[in-house]
Design an enzyme around this catalytic site. Structure first.
Site, PDB file in Angstrom:
ATOM      1  N   ARG A  31      -4.042 -10.007   5.645  1.00 13.61           N
ATOM      2  CA  ARG A  31      -4.307 -10.009   4.016  1.00 13.61           C
ATOM      3  C   ARG A  31      -3.251  -9.569   3.116  1.00 13.61           C
ATOM      4  NH1 ARG A  31      -6.042  -6.610  -0.105  1.00 13.61           N
ATOM      5  NH2 ARG A  31      -7.732  -7.400  -1.572  1.00 13.61           N
ATOM      6  N   LYS A  48       0.765  -1.302   0.119  1.00 11.98           N
ATOM      7  CA  LYS A  48       0.038  -0.039   0.083  1.00 11.98           C
ATOM      8  C   LYS A  48       0.786   1.251  -0.023  1.00 11.98           C
ATOM      9  CE  LYS A  48      -4.423  -1.944   1.262  1.00 11.98           C
ATOM     10  NZ  LYS A  48      -5.440  -2.155   2.511  1.00 11.98           N
TER      11      LYS A  48
END
Ligand code: HH2
Length: 263
Positions: A245, A211
């Site tokens: 995740r 991210k």
């Protein structure tokens, strides 16, 4: 650990990588071999600035993958969707987990969270993620009074609504939605305080892999974020996260096995 395969042209981390259903299925099975306990398929990018696709388009992307993957995976298959039509198709094809990045925002005609009603009727599990706004606008000046408290309250409220719709408590996980309507400082604070989210009484999922917080904090391009992502995942687990995740299953699984041996 949840391994992610996005069958989208535009996901920020793996968009366009798995062009055919066969490629996506092979990637998902590889993630299972590498140690994924759950493998998740997504057919719509929710990266900041994205505008979404129709339910028909999303279904056409994930349907052929789920049809073959669900019976072959050997682990539960999850679907990342906020659309009831897509979730219904996925459950019909054998998906066992619905991951809703909108935190059950969509209500059905009875005023119940539509995805929770579907999960309950299929006996499936549910991940309720927090997002402020929607992907198109969520990074425009996000503000919280107290990010850990505000996100925790929203997630606990959504989880309770899921229980009221019939989802067993043991089948619900909550996720603060790192990068979804949060500044770098909001993301860091949520990661520092995973313990406070865990204290809400539901297993906490954390998704950090690749991210943009790693770009903002460390100046890393998307293909350079592996080590930082692993460090964040390990720290989150040491602070009480139960599910990670990730797109990078092999490396993350090794690091987490080591970290968990020290818990
Ligand atoms: N992050 C993304 C998508 N879905 N679901 C949960 N529960 N938690 C997350 O952190 C999360 C999520 C974004 O990552 P990715 O799927 O790789 O990207 P894109 O939305 O561009 O497909």
């Amino acid at each position: 650990m949840v391994g992610v395969v996005n069958v989208t042209p535009d996901s920020f981390s793996d968009g366009g990588r798995w062009r055919t259903p066969e490629d996506a299925i092979a990637k998902a099975l590889e993630l299972v071999d590498e140690g994924a306990d759950i493998v998740e398929v997504g057919g719509e990018s929710t990266r900041p600035g994205s505008t979404g696709v129709s339910a028909d388009e999303e279904s056409a992307r994930i349907g052929p993958v789920l049809q073959e993957l669900c019976p072959r995976a050997g682990v539960p298959v999850a679907v990342d969707t906020a659309k009831p039509e897509v979730a219904r198709l996925a459950l019909g094809l054998g998906t066992r987990v619905i991951n809703d990045v909108t935190g059950l925002r969509l209500l059905d005609a009875d005023g119940l969270p539509a995805l929770a009603v579907l999960a309950a009727s299929a006996g499936a599990s549910l991940v309720v993620m927090h997002m402020r706004g929607d992907p198109g606008t969520m990074q425009t000046d996000p503000r919280y009074e107290d990010v850990v408290r505000d996100v925790g309250e929203a997630l606990a409220g959504a989880a309770l609504a899921a229980e009221a719709a019939g989802v067993e408590r043991a089948r619900i996980a909550i996720d603060p939605g790192i990068g979804f309507g949060k500044t770098l400082e909001h993301n860091l604070e949520l990661l520092r305080r995973v313990d406070a989210l865990a204290a809400r009484g539901y297993p906490v999922m954390i998704g950090v892999s690749r991210k943009s917080l790693f770009q903002k904090l460390l100046g890393l391009a998307v293909e350079e974020r592996l080590e930082a992502g692993i460090a964040a995942a390990v720290a989150a687990v040491l602070r009480g996260a139960r599910l990670v995740r990730t797109h990078d299953v092999r490396a993350t699984a090794r690091a987490l096995r080591m970290a968990e041996a020290l818990l």
